[in-house]
Design a protein around this motif. Structure first.
Motif, PDB file in Angstrom:
ATOM      1  N   ILE A   1       0.874  -1.179   0.000  1.00 30.77           N
ATOM      2  CA  ILE A   1       0.000   0.000   0.000  1.00 30.77           C
ATOM      3  C   ILE A   1       0.906   1.224   0.000  1.00 30.77           C
ATOM      4  N   ARG A   2       0.760   2.065  -1.021  1.00 31.84           N
ATOM      5  CA  ARG A   2       1.600   3.255  -1.156  1.00 31.84           C
ATOM      6  C   ARG A   2       0.791   4.510  -0.872  1.00 31.84           C
ATOM      7  N   TYR A   3       1.323   5.378  -0.004  1.00 27.31           N
ATOM      8  CA  TYR A   3       0.739   6.708   0.185  1.00 27.31           C
ATOM      9  C   TYR A   3       1.713   7.691  -0.458  1.00 27.31           C
TER      10      TYR A   3
ATOM     11  N   PRO B   1       3.262  -2.918   3.779  1.00 25.73           N
ATOM     12  CA  PRO B   1       3.739  -1.535   3.625  1.00 25.73           C
ATOM     13  C   PRO B   1       4.492  -1.318   2.316  1.00 25.73           C
ATOM     14  N   ASP B   2       4.434  -0.111   1.826  1.00 24.56           N
ATOM     15  CA  ASP B   2       5.255   0.323   0.683  1.00 24.56           C
ATOM     16  C   ASP B   2       5.609   1.786   0.962  1.00 24.56           C
ATOM     17  N   VAL B   3       5.967   2.531  -0.061  1.00 25.46           N
ATOM     18  CA  VAL B   3       6.380   3.923   0.131  1.00 25.46           C
ATOM     19  C   VAL B   3       5.292   4.690   0.906  1.00 25.46           C
ATOM     20  N   GLY B   4       5.696   5.374   1.959  1.00 31.16           N
ATOM     21  CA  GLY B   4       4.769   6.234   2.698  1.00 31.16           C
ATOM     22  C   GLY B   4       3.910   5.507   3.715  1.00 31.16           C
ATOM     23  N   THR B   5       4.034   4.188   3.828  1.00 29.98           N
ATOM     24  CA  THR B   5       3.279   3.466   4.863  1.00 29.98           C
ATOM     25  C   THR B   5       4.257   2.618   5.683  1.00 29.98           C
TER      26      THR B   5
ATOM     27  N   ALA C   1      13.697  -6.918   6.007  1.00 33.10           N
ATOM     28  CA  ALA C   1      13.811  -8.052   5.086  1.00 33.10           C
ATOM     29  C   ALA C   1      14.154  -7.646   3.653  1.00 33.10           C
ATOM     30  N   THR C   2      13.589  -6.531   3.191  1.00 30.61           N
ATOM     31  CA  THR C   2      13.867  -6.158   1.805  1.00 30.61           C
ATOM     32  C   THR C   2      15.344  -5.808   1.664  1.00 30.61           C
ATOM     33  N   GLY C   3      15.861  -5.025   2.613  1.00 22.46           N
ATOM     34  CA  GLY C   3      17.282  -4.677   2.585  1.00 22.46           C
ATOM     35  C   GLY C   3      18.152  -5.913   2.760  1.00 22.46           C
TER      36      GLY C   3
ATOM     37  N   GLY D   1      17.624   7.068  -1.851  1.00 19.08           N
ATOM     38  CA  GLY D   1      16.499   6.773  -0.966  1.00 19.08           C
ATOM     39  C   GLY D   1      17.010   6.236   0.354  1.00 19.08           C
ATOM     40  N   PHE D   2      16.574   6.831   1.453  1.00 23.25           N
ATOM     41  CA  PHE D   2      17.013   6.360   2.769  1.00 23.25           C
ATOM     42  C   PHE D   2      15.786   6.093   3.633  1.00 23.25           C
ATOM     43  N   GLY D   3      14.799   5.430   3.048  1.00 27.09           N
ATOM     44  CA  GLY D   3      13.612   5.038   3.807  1.00 27.09           C
ATOM     45  C   GLY D   3      13.812   3.629   4.326  1.00 27.09           C
ATOM     46  N   ASN D   4      12.726   2.858   4.362  1.00 26.27           N
ATOM     47  CA  ASN D   4      12.807   1.497   4.899  1.00 26.27           C
ATOM     48  C   ASN D   4      13.866   0.662   4.167  1.00 26.27           C
ATOM     49  N   VAL D   5      13.750   0.585   2.852  1.00 27.11           N
ATOM     50  CA  VAL D   5      14.639  -0.297   2.085  1.00 27.11           C
ATOM     51  C   VAL D   5      16.070   0.252   2.069  1.00 27.11           C
ATOM     52  N   GLY D   6      16.205   1.548   1.766  1.00 27.16           N
ATOM     53  CA  GLY D   6      17.536   2.140   1.642  1.00 27.16           C
ATOM     54  C   GLY D   6      18.316   2.061   2.947  1.00 27.16           C
TER      55      GLY D   6
ATOM     56  N   ASN E   1      21.124   9.931  -1.323  1.00 35.12           N
ATOM     57  CA  ASN E   1      20.180  11.038  -1.433  1.00 35.12           C
ATOM     58  C   ASN E   1      18.766  10.595  -1.094  1.00 35.12           C
ATOM     59  N   ASP E   2      17.921  11.597  -0.875  1.00 35.67           N
ATOM     60  CA  ASP E   2      16.496  11.351  -0.715  1.00 35.67           C
ATOM     61  C   ASP E   2      15.784  12.494  -1.413  1.00 35.67           C
ATOM     62  N   ALA E   3      14.478  12.621  -1.162  1.00 34.11           N
ATOM     63  CA  ALA E   3      13.711  13.626  -1.893  1.00 34.11           C
ATOM     64  C   ALA E   3      14.268  15.041  -1.675  1.00 34.11           C
ATOM     65  N   GLU E   4      14.985  15.267  -0.577  1.00 33.52           N
ATOM     66  CA  GLU E   4      15.441  16.631  -0.240  1.00 33.52           C
ATOM     67  C   GLU E   4      16.817  16.977  -0.797  1.00 33.52           C
TER      68      GLU E   4
ATOM     69  N   GLU F   1      25.281  18.623  -5.016  1.00 37.01           N
ATOM     70  CA  GLU F   1      24.082  18.838  -5.835  1.00 37.01           C
ATOM     71  C   GLU F   1      23.316  17.515  -5.958  1.00 37.01           C
ATOM     72  N   LYS F   2      21.987  17.609  -5.983  1.00 37.36           N
ATOM     73  CA  LYS F   2      21.202  16.374  -5.904  1.00 37.36           C
ATOM     74  C   LYS F   2      21.612  15.347  -6.960  1.00 37.36           C
ATOM     75  N   SER F   3      21.724  15.808  -8.224  1.00 36.45           N
ATOM     76  CA  SER F   3      21.969  14.830  -9.284  1.00 36.45           C
ATOM     77  C   SER F   3      23.427  14.369  -9.333  1.00 36.45           C
TER      78      SER F   3
ATOM     79  N   ALA G   1      16.893   2.928  -4.169  1.00 35.97           N
ATOM     80  CA  ALA G   1      15.901   2.441  -3.189  1.00 35.97           C
ATOM     81  C   ALA G   1      14.872   3.533  -2.938  1.00 35.97           C
ATOM     82  N   ALA G   2      14.505   4.264  -4.009  1.00 36.55           N
ATOM     83  CA  ALA G   2      13.493   5.319  -3.856  1.00 36.55           C
ATOM     84  C   ALA G   2      12.305   4.975  -4.762  1.00 36.55           C
ATOM     85  N   LEU G   3      12.098   5.773  -5.792  1.00 34.73           N
ATOM     86  CA  LEU G   3      10.920   5.552  -6.628  1.00 34.73           C
ATOM     87  C   LEU G   3      11.315   4.974  -7.982  1.00 34.73           C
TER      88      LEU G   3
ATOM     89  N   ALA H   1      14.626  -0.530  -5.205  1.00 35.60           N
ATOM     90  CA  ALA H   1      13.321   0.063  -5.544  1.00 35.60           C
ATOM     91  C   ALA H   1      12.636  -0.791  -6.606  1.00 35.60           C
ATOM     92  N   ASN H   2      11.351  -0.545  -6.776  1.00 30.51           N
ATOM     93  CA  ASN H   2      10.620  -1.195  -7.857  1.00 30.51           C
ATOM     94  C   ASN H   2      10.714  -0.356  -9.118  1.00 30.51           C
ATOM     95  N   GLY H   3      11.127  -0.966 -10.201  1.00 32.25           N
ATOM     96  CA  GLY H   3      11.165  -0.297 -11.512  1.00 32.25           C
ATOM     97  C   GLY H   3      12.018   0.956 -11.576  1.00 32.25           C
TER      98      GLY H   3
HETATM   99  P1  NAD Z   1      10.000   4.775   2.109  1.00 32.88           P
HETATM  100  O1  NAD Z   1       8.832   5.651   1.978  1.00 32.88           O
HETATM  101  O2  NAD Z   1      10.346   4.184   3.433  1.00 32.88           O
HETATM  102  O3  NAD Z   1      11.307   5.532   1.562  1.00 32.88           O
HETATM  103  C1  NAD Z   1      11.367   6.147   0.308  1.00 32.88           C
HETATM  104  C2  NAD Z   1      12.653   6.945   0.222  1.00 32.88           C
HETATM  105  O4  NAD Z   1      12.779   7.478  -1.101  1.00 32.88           O
HETATM  106  C3  NAD Z   1      12.699   8.150   1.177  1.00 32.88           C
HETATM  107  O5  NAD Z   1      14.006   8.277   1.693  1.00 32.88           O
HETATM  108  C4  NAD Z   1      12.396   9.322   0.237  1.00 32.88           C
HETATM  109  O6  NAD Z   1      12.922  10.557   0.678  1.00 32.88           O
HETATM  110  C5  NAD Z   1      13.096   8.854  -1.011  1.00 32.88           C
HETATM  111  N1  NAD Z   1      12.669   9.576  -2.206  1.00 32.88           N
HETATM  112  C6  NAD Z   1      11.407   9.879  -2.588  1.00 32.88           C
HETATM  113  N2  NAD Z   1      11.441  10.612  -3.711  1.00 32.88           N
HETATM  114  C7  NAD Z   1      12.750  10.759  -4.044  1.00 32.88           C
HETATM  115  C8  NAD Z   1      13.435  11.413  -5.096  1.00 32.88           C
HETATM  116  N3  NAD Z   1      12.765  12.064  -6.036  1.00 32.88           N
HETATM  117  N4  NAD Z   1      14.790  11.369  -5.111  1.00 32.88           N
HETATM  118  C9  NAD Z   1      15.473  10.711  -4.156  1.00 32.88           C
HETATM  119  N5  NAD Z   1      14.880  10.071  -3.143  1.00 32.88           N
HETATM  120  C10 NAD Z   1      13.532  10.102  -3.088  1.00 32.88           C
HETATM  121  O7  NAD Z   1       9.785   3.599   1.033  1.00 32.88           O
HETATM  122  P2  NAD Z   1      10.415   2.137   1.009  1.00 32.88           P
HETATM  123  O8  NAD Z   1       9.452   1.206   1.634  1.00 32.88           O
HETATM  124  O9  NAD Z   1      11.820   2.175   1.461  1.00 32.88           O
HETATM  125  O10 NAD Z   1      10.387   1.828  -0.565  1.00 32.88           O
HETATM  126  C11 NAD Z   1      11.400   2.288  -1.450  1.00 32.88           C
HETATM  127  C12 NAD Z   1      11.316   1.513  -2.756  1.00 32.88           C
HETATM  128  O11 NAD Z   1      11.451   0.114  -2.509  1.00 32.88           O
HETATM  129  C13 NAD Z   1       9.990   1.665  -3.504  1.00 32.88           C
HETATM  130  O12 NAD Z   1      10.256   1.619  -4.884  1.00 32.88           O
HETATM  131  C14 NAD Z   1       9.219   0.439  -3.068  1.00 32.88           C
HETATM  132  O13 NAD Z   1       8.209   0.096  -3.994  1.00 32.88           O
HETATM  133  C15 NAD Z   1      10.328  -0.575  -3.029  1.00 32.88           C
HETATM  134  N6  NAD Z   1      10.070  -1.746  -2.206  1.00 32.88           N
HETATM  135  C16 NAD Z   1       9.746  -1.629  -0.878  1.00 32.88           C
HETATM  136  C17 NAD Z   1       9.566  -2.779  -0.123  1.00 32.88           C
HETATM  137  C18 NAD Z   1       9.301  -2.721   1.361  1.00 32.88           C
HETATM  138  O14 NAD Z   1       9.305  -3.785   2.002  1.00 32.88           O
HETATM  139  N7  NAD Z   1       9.117  -1.558   1.970  1.00 32.88           N
HETATM  140  C19 NAD Z   1       9.670  -4.041  -0.722  1.00 32.88           C
HETATM  141  C20 NAD Z   1      10.006  -4.122  -2.068  1.00 32.88           C
HETATM  142  C21 NAD Z   1      10.214  -2.972  -2.788  1.00 32.88           C
END
Ligand code: NAD
Length: 516
Positions: free
Chosen positions: A151-153, A223-227, A269-271, A298-303, A321-324, A362-364, A377-379, A400-402
């Motif tokens: 589920i993605r928010y 859970p997925d991005v944002g959940t 587990a994903t990491g 991406g430094f969320g759950n997976v990153g 990097n992350d979104a910021e 710089e971000k890029s 490990a972001a979008l 990340a996916n795709g």
């Molecule tokens: P999350 O919401 O915990 O983290 C997402 C990270 O991506 C955050 O650090 C966010 O700042 C960053 N991000 C967003 N937009 C960005 C941008 N434009 N540039 C750089 N960084 C950006 O999400 P997550 O659960 O870690 O998922 C990340 C990826 O892994 C997604 O593609 C998700 O589909 C995939 N995934 C997740 C799981 C899981 O178990 N959570 C499993 C398989 C695949």
């Protein structure tokens, strides 16, 4: 003289290119290669069900910051003394959610709907309105078992995106050899703009509407991005509330907190799965992860989990990097310290930016850092053909996916950059979700060591099958047997992974048949 056509014939429309058609290119290629029976192909080319529905909620009152210019008119407005500052919740956009209890018993000075907070700034009080959110659940395929997917928010979602992600889950569950199909869903929302209690109402209302469409043996979200685990707990509560056998419904969602039926090892587990693949990639070359360098998007759950685990194996994170924004440290970034920085409640954006142990670039510029590996490990769609031309890494492991576009794939292959494709690299999450689901069914709880041992075996076995298919190397070892999957010619890793998925899915149609 031939009669002139009285009107222009409309040209046959070229199929519209979308994130879904892009994602399905690899399916079409693998389906051609293995001569997938036409009816199976039709079954898999489009999802079984595409649900779109709406969730409405009443938002809370907000305090919205006003500009310095506008604040001048309130220069003599005294600051409101709050007895219960916990009633204010600061959001990432600088607004505050104003829970009524914040003002209870306080000395409140309001003029023209404005008040000054103890921080000295003036805010406009905006009364909470009702809002509607577009929501989705795409159920792609269930030939191998119940639909399964996150589920993605996020504010940038669409039906096409969820179709692509749901199809990916069908391939991934087949590759991970777990008895599930594929699904994905979520809400078009930027969760950082909403308070905790608002997100709670939105989630409960979302599950209220979703309830008829899913079930522990029908469709199981995660859970997925944002959940996260908290959102899963709310979904479980809403699904099971008032049900006589509610304890048997725990398997309705996975990725729960371990205290309420989640699995040990699920949150990482994903990491962990990404790390097992990388470990096996180097082991095959007679090398180890120790001493290798990596960059991370991406430094969320997976990153963050991938970075922690690779760090504990002796690899060094150079840039993330992350979104910021992006940070860099050529000597290596201290991952546990970075995690503490991101989780600090004062870090509203939960961003890596501002971490004292690295400097901002710089971000890029992330794409220009030279390292052994890159872990997106972001979008999705982040590694475009242009980015692929810039990269200075030898391996990409897709957390990340795709994350890689089809055009970028061609560039990577021309440049000889190795790839561990998403449908195997990030399959660790759904694999442990399956372990969680079994534990819930059996009312058991396994240790983290047990979970990781099973996960390691599953990841490495299936990754080896994919490498054998890619090299056309049919063989049987103690761990795996690739003879039934090789197709008589070498293919790239992404295609090999899809071949494995399609052969496993097609077997269900061929042996079980179609119900009609
Ligand atoms: P999350 O919401 O915990 O983290 C997402 C990270 O991506 C955050 O650090 C966010 O700042 C960053 N991000 C967003 N937009 C960005 C941008 N434009 N540039 C750089 N960084 C950006 O999400 P997550 O659960 O870690 O998922 C990340 C990826 O892994 C997604 O593609 C998700 O589909 C995939 N995934 C997740 C799981 C899981 O178990 N959570 C499993 C398989 C695949």
């Amino acid at each position: 003289m031939p009669e002139q056509e009285p009107f222009m014939r409309a040209p046959t429309p070229a199929p519209k290119r979308t994130v879904y058609t892009d994602a399905m290119q690899i399916f079409e290629r693998a389906a051609d290669l293995i001569n997938l029976p036409p009816r199976v192909r039709l079954e898999l080319e489009e999802p079984d069900y595409e649900h779109i529905f709406y969730v409405t909620v009443r938002l809370r009152d907000r305090l919205v910051p006003i500009s310095a210019d506008a604040a001048r008119a309130f220069a003599d407005l005294p600051a409101t003394k709050l007895r219960n500052p916990d009633g204010l919740e600061l959001l990432a956009d600088g607004k505050y959610i104003l829970n009524g209890r914040a003002l209870l018993g306080s000395d409140v000075a309001i003029r023209n709907g404005h008040l000054r907070l103890p921080n000295g700034n003036v805010y406009q009080l905006v009364v909470g309105e009702s809002r509607r959110f577009k929501s989705y659940r795409v159920q792609h395929n269930q030939a191998r078992g119940p639909y399964k997917g996150g589920i993605r928010y996020h504010h940038e979602v669409s039906l096409d995106l969820f179709k692509a992600l749901a199809a990916e889950m069908t391939w991934k569950t087949a590759i991970a050899e777990i008895p599930f199909g594929g699904a994905k869903g979520g809400i078009a929302i930027d969760p950082r703009q909403y308070g905790k209690e608002e997100l709670e109402s939105i989630t409960l209302r979302f599950m209220y509407k979703l309830k008829n469409l899913i079930g522990p043996n029908i469709d199981i979200p995660a859970p997925d991005v944002g959940t996260n685990a908290e959102i899963m707990a709310l979904m479980y509560r809403q699904y099971s509330d008032g049900e006589r056998e509610r304890h048997h419904l725990r398997g309705i969602v996975t990725g729960k907190d371990v205290r309420i039926g989640g699995s040990e090892g699920r949150s990482k587990a994903t990491g962990q799965g990404v790390a097992y693949c990388i470990e096996d990639y180097y082991a095959e070359k007679g090398e180890s992860v120790r001493g290798k360098t990596f960059t991370l998007q991406g430094f969320g759950n997976v990153g963050s989990a991938t970075a922690e685990i690779l760090g504990s194996m002796g690899a060094r994170l150079l840039a993330v990097n992350d979104a910021e924004g992006t940070i860099y440290n050529g000597d290596g970034i201290d991952v546990p310290a970075l995690l503490a920085h991101v989780q600090d409640p004062k870090n509203l954006h939960r961003s890596v930016v501002g971490f004292p142990g690295a400097h901002r670039i710089e971000k890029s510029a992330l794409w220009d850092v030279s390292a052994d590996m890159l872990i997106p490990a972001a979008l999705g769609g982040e590694i475009t053909a242009d980015v692929a031309e810039r990269l200075k890494v030898k391996l990409i492991a897709e957390g990340a996916n795709g994350p890689t576009t089809p055009d970028a794939d061609k560039v990577l292959s021309r440049r000889g950059i190795d790839l561990i494709p998403d449908i195997i690299a990030n399959a660790g999450g759904v694999t442990v979700s399956y372990y969680e689901w079994i534990q819930n069914k059996r009312m058991e709880s396994w240790t983290e060591a047990e979970v990781n041992q099973k996960l390691e075996h599953a990841m490495k076995k299936n990754y080896r099958l994919i490498r054998d298919i890619a090299r056309n190397r049919p063989r049987r070892t103690e761990m795996h047997d690739s003879r039934a999957f090789c197709i008589g010619q070498p293919v790239d890793n992404r295609c090999a992974a899809m071949v494995l998925a399609l052969k496993r899915i097609a077997a269900h149609y061929q042996l079980e048949g179609f119900s009609q």
